[in-house]
Design a protein around this motif. Structure first.
Motif, PDB file in Angstrom:
ATOM      1  N   VAL A  30      12.290  31.605 -17.954  1.00  0.00           N
ATOM      2  CA  VAL A  30      12.959  32.849 -17.554  1.00  0.00           C
ATOM      3  C   VAL A  30      14.365  32.499 -17.115  1.00  0.00           C
ATOM      4  O   VAL A  30      14.563  31.837 -16.108  1.00  0.00           O
ATOM      5  CB  VAL A  30      12.227  33.524 -16.370  1.00  0.00           C
ATOM      6  N   ALA A  87      20.749  21.278 -15.954  1.00  0.00           N
ATOM      7  CA  ALA A  87      19.988  21.996 -14.928  1.00  0.00           C
ATOM      8  C   ALA A  87      18.615  22.473 -15.378  1.00  0.00           C
ATOM      9  O   ALA A  87      17.666  22.433 -14.601  1.00  0.00           O
ATOM     10  CB  ALA A  87      20.808  23.191 -14.433  1.00  0.00           C
ATOM     11  N   ASN A 143      14.612  20.362 -16.839  1.00  0.00           N
ATOM     12  CA  ASN A 143      13.491  19.932 -15.989  1.00  0.00           C
ATOM     13  C   ASN A 143      12.642  21.083 -15.489  1.00  0.00           C
ATOM     14  O   ASN A 143      11.719  20.893 -14.707  1.00  0.00           O
ATOM     15  CB  ASN A 143      14.032  19.156 -14.794  1.00  0.00           C
ATOM     16  N   LEU A 144      12.962  22.292 -15.927  1.00  0.00           N
ATOM     17  CA  LEU A 144      12.276  23.459 -15.372  1.00  0.00           C
ATOM     18  C   LEU A 144      11.227  24.046 -16.301  1.00  0.00           C
ATOM     19  O   LEU A 144      10.493  24.948 -15.919  1.00  0.00           O
ATOM     20  CB  LEU A 144      13.287  24.563 -15.044  1.00  0.00           C
ATOM     21  N   ARG A 189       7.797  24.097 -14.986  1.00  0.00           N
ATOM     22  CA  ARG A 189       7.609  24.738 -13.689  1.00  0.00           C
ATOM     23  C   ARG A 189       7.170  26.185 -13.845  1.00  0.00           C
ATOM     24  O   ARG A 189       7.283  26.764 -14.917  1.00  0.00           O
ATOM     25  CB  ARG A 189       8.915  24.697 -12.898  1.00  0.00           C
ATOM     26  N   ASP A 190       6.717  26.773 -12.712  1.00  0.00           N
ATOM     27  CA  ASP A 190       6.301  28.169 -12.822  1.00  0.00           C
ATOM     28  C   ASP A 190       7.524  29.089 -12.819  1.00  0.00           C
ATOM     29  O   ASP A 190       8.653  28.661 -12.588  1.00  0.00           O
ATOM     30  CB  ASP A 190       5.292  28.546 -11.729  1.00  0.00           C
ATOM     31  N   HIS A 191       7.259  30.357 -13.136  1.00  0.00           N
ATOM     32  CA  HIS A 191       8.364  31.299 -13.323  1.00  0.00           C
ATOM     33  C   HIS A 191       9.194  31.474 -12.066  1.00  0.00           C
ATOM     34  O   HIS A 191      10.397  31.686 -12.134  1.00  0.00           O
ATOM     35  CB  HIS A 191       7.818  32.656 -13.796  1.00  0.00           C
ATOM     36  N   LEU A 192       8.551  31.368 -10.909  1.00  0.00           N
ATOM     37  CA  LEU A 192       9.286  31.538  -9.655  1.00  0.00           C
ATOM     38  C   LEU A 192      10.407  30.504  -9.535  1.00  0.00           C
ATOM     39  O   LEU A 192      11.539  30.828  -9.196  1.00  0.00           O
ATOM     40  CB  LEU A 192       8.324  31.433  -8.471  1.00  0.00           C
ATOM     41  N   ASP A 193      10.076  29.228  -9.853  1.00  0.00           N
ATOM     42  CA  ASP A 193      11.083  28.174  -9.783  1.00  0.00           C
ATOM     43  C   ASP A 193      12.227  28.455 -10.748  1.00  0.00           C
ATOM     44  O   ASP A 193      13.397  28.250 -10.428  1.00  0.00           O
ATOM     45  CB  ASP A 193      10.459  26.816 -10.129  1.00  0.00           C
ATOM     46  N   VAL A 209      13.181  31.366 -11.975  1.00  0.00           N
ATOM     47  CA  VAL A 209      13.950  32.508 -11.508  1.00  0.00           C
ATOM     48  C   VAL A 209      14.942  32.064 -10.432  1.00  0.00           C
ATOM     49  O   VAL A 209      16.120  32.410 -10.459  1.00  0.00           O
ATOM     50  CB  VAL A 209      12.993  33.599 -10.961  1.00  0.00           C
ATOM     51  N   LEU A 210      14.468  31.245  -9.507  1.00  0.00           N
ATOM     52  CA  LEU A 210      15.322  30.793  -8.400  1.00  0.00           C
ATOM     53  C   LEU A 210      16.464  29.908  -8.873  1.00  0.00           C
ATOM     54  O   LEU A 210      17.610  30.097  -8.477  1.00  0.00           O
ATOM     55  CB  LEU A 210      14.486  29.995  -7.416  1.00  0.00           C
ATOM     56  N   ALA A 211      16.140  28.932  -9.720  1.00  0.00           N
ATOM     57  CA  ALA A 211      17.172  27.995 -10.163  1.00  0.00           C
ATOM     58  C   ALA A 211      18.222  28.726 -10.986  1.00  0.00           C
ATOM     59  O   ALA A 211      19.425  28.483 -10.833  1.00  0.00           O
ATOM     60  CB  ALA A 211      16.545  26.869 -10.986  1.00  0.00           C
TER      61      ALA A 211
END
Lengths: 330, 309
Positions: free
Chosen positions: B37, B84, B87-88, B91-95, B97-99
């Motif tokens: 995302v 950036a 590496n994501l 990871r889950d969508h929350l991570d 979205v935040l990054a």
């Protein structure tokens, strides 16, 4: 019961917060009372969102909308009391009821539709709903449209609490936070909390043992929205101002950042997160360094953005992971 | 009702729809294939517009500026992915979205630092700064016609790439089973990077085409990002076809709604309350549409086949 280091640190933080107005008086700088009030109000909002994201796995990206709803109840009340002489609308209890009831109803409607979806769809539909409320506020000329609404008189709590006194407002916020921390502690430890947390890790299992996750999630969604509405009520009184900007989706993003900064799914996480978020903002924006005539602090988000990415990548359990011991409920 | 105005607004709606599609295509490719995302997609749109404004200023030619801005944003996209976002994926969508929210903060501030707080203008070249008669007696700006034509051309090209070429085959394979195409010896890291770059280039194209008609300013990507998210959610995340249809629908409803809703409301309620409510309701129309679609079909209108979720 012996005190674990974690409980000691949490207690020390609470004690420090309890003394903020005295400390501010000692150093003769009331700026810190306002700042800390702001931090604690955001902590209340983040605490409620943590119920959804941290315990329930529901990544709601529109939580700032309920803060806006609560805040507008104060703004609209003050507006009509001031402009049209409708005195009862300045009554703080009426405004409080409006903030809590209004945000609960809106959370019920939004939750009922959004919770039909999962994952990234849920993120986006909650964001879209909050944008709907944002555009509603932008569109309503009577209440200032995108310029917002100045509040000429704070909520009248009938002499019980003097909202215009910075210290009594501070203690209202402080004790609200303490009570909500306790209630949240009880809530996530109850059977209700177990179902919410169980549905996060394995929804099929919750269903097969006879719980309907949808209903539990919806109740959690309404509770969280209502608490955020209460935070909005407090925020409007602190700022003497409401504007659509409070509900913009990026404000919801800030709340999520606070939760992650503090450590997700942890009782005290949102409080640490809100403290860390506003402290970072204050610190980064006051960096005294000047490069080529440009003050670095003026562009603090240039540092904050990448810092956020680094935190997500390398320190995803937030401040909580730096505290000794473990929070039982996480 | 004024039919000529309606026709003009429908064309404007198509033009917004095309811009939304260019953004939605990149966003949905990245999400469909890499399950990432990317909220910073709007920032790439903004960077495309700023690059174009700068290069147009240097070369004195909008065409050259545009031709330089697209590869520049392509490279920027690749840098962002490598530094950036790489590496994501796991990871889950929350991570994610935040990054990517962090990236938005960074890019908005970066633009303020480099180009200053005041927006830029992209002047239209003379040959596009005229009108054509779409049907006899109805003049319409040439530039907006060009946007619509380029948009359809790019949509066709994208369709051809995804359904006919080897890269498209890998993209589709990657969307349904990431591990498998990795196991077949395909350099999946490179593929992901290229797809992200392609998405960035499409966003840049949308941004630079919007530049001369909207303003090139800080945060210009944030508003349109939300519209784009609405588009891909309505269309069904991961489906290019769904993105195209939903983009046109959203573009039409938003544009036509804004110009005709006040008239329609006046037929139903008193004039002054219609005038008050219309702006708010017309901004909300597409969100209402999205809520309706999701209430009936939580997976969107055209969920992609073979994508397990």
């Amino acid at each position: 019961m012996s005190m674990s280091p974690r409980v000691l640190i949490n207690s020390a933080l609470i004690l420090l917060l309890a003394l903020v107005p005295f400390i501010a008086e000692m150093i003769d700088d009331s700026f810190y009372v306002g700042l800390t009030t702001r931090i604690l109000i955001l902590a209340i909002a983040a605490l409620s969102l943590n119920l959804l994201i941290g315990y329930g796995g529901m990544v709601s990206f529109g939580h700032a909308a309920y803060i806006g709803v609560g805040a507008y109840m104060v703004g609209i009340g003050a507006f009509h009391a001031f402009e049209d002489g409708v005195d009862w609308m300045l009554n703080g209890y009426v405004q409080l009821f409006g903030a809590i009831f209004g945000s609960a109803v809106i959370a019920l409607v939004i939750g009922a539709i959004s919770l039909r979806t999962r994952g990234v769809y849920f993120i986006m539909i909650t964001m879209a709903f909050s944008q709907m409320l944002y555009f509603t506020a932008v569109g309503v000329e009577t209440y200032g449209a995108d310029d917002g609404l100045s509040i000429y008189s704070r909520s009248d709590m009938l002499g019980l609490i003097d909202m215009s006194n910075e210290n009594s407002l501070y203690y209202l916020v402080f004790f609200s936070l303490l009570i909500l921390l306790y209630l949240m502690h009880r809530l996530v430890g109850s059977q209700f909390g177990n179902v919410i947390r169980g549905s996060k890790s394995n929804e099929a299992r919750m269903r097969s043992i006879g719980f309907s996750p949808y209903k539990y999630r919806l109740v959690a969604f309404v509770i969280a929205g209502t608490i955020a509405g209460y935070a909005g009520f407090l925020m409007a009184n602190l700022n003497d101002f409401v504007s659509p900007d409070m509900m913009h989706w990026t404000r919801s993003g800030d709340l999520i950042i606070m939760i992650v900064l503090g450590g997700i799914g942890n009782l005290f996480g949102p409080l640490y997160g809100a403290v860390a978020f506003l402290m970072l903002e204050e610190l980064l924006s006051s960096i005294p360094l000047t490069i080529g005539g440009l003050r670095v602090g003026e562009y603090w988000q240039l540092l904050f953005g990448p810092l956020l990415i680094i935190i997500v990548l390398y320190a995803r359990n937030g401040i909580d992971s730096f505290l000794p011991g473990k929070d039982k409920r996480s | 009702m004024n039919w000529l105005l309606l026709l003009e607004q429908v064309l404007n709606g198509f033009q917004l729809g095309i811009l939304l599609f260019l953004l939605a295509a990149g966003l949905t490719l990245v999400f469909g294939i890499m399950d990432l995302v990317n909220l910073a997609h709007g920032s790439l749109y903004m960077m495309g517009a700023y690059f174009c404004a700068t290069f147009t200023g240097w070369t004195d030619s909008f065409l050259l500026g545009a031709l330089l801005a697209i590869p520049a944003t392509f490279i920027l996209g690749i840098l962002v992915e490598v530094i950036a976002l790489r590496n994501l994926y796991a990871r889950d969508h929350l991570d994610q979205v935040l990054a990517t929210f962090g990236l938005i903060l960074f890019f908005n501030e970066f633009v303020r630092l480099v180009w200053g707080p005041i927006g830029l203008d992209i002047p239209l070249p003379a040959f596009l700064n005229s009108t054509v008669e779409v049907i006899p007696g109805v003049p319409y700006p040439t530039y907006r016609v060009a946007i619509i034509l380029i948009g359809f051309f790019v949509a066709g090209l994208l369709y051809a790439i995804v359904s006919k070429t080897r890269m498209g085959m890998l993209i589709r394979a990657g969307a349904s089973n990431r591990e498998m195409i990795g196991a077949l010896g395909i350099n999946i890291k490179l593929l992901f990077t290229l797809v992200f770059g392609l998405g960035a280039a499409l966003a840049a194209l949308a941004g630079l085409m919007a530049g001369p008609i909207l303003s090139v300013e800080i945060g210009m990507g944030d508003g349109i990002l939300i519209l784009t998210l609405v588009v891909i959610v309505i269309g069904g995340i991961g489906s290019i076809k769904g993105a195209f249809i939903a983009a046109i629908i959203v573009g039409l409803i938003d544009t036509v709604g804004r110009s005709f809703l006040p008239e329609i409301l006046k037929l139903m309620v008193a004039e002054d309350s219609a005038a008050t409510a219309a702006p708010a309701i017309s901004s909300m129309l597409i969100y209402i549409l999205m809520a309706l679609v999701l209430a009936v079909r939580p997976q969107g209108l055209f969920p992609p086949k073979g994508v397990g979720r």
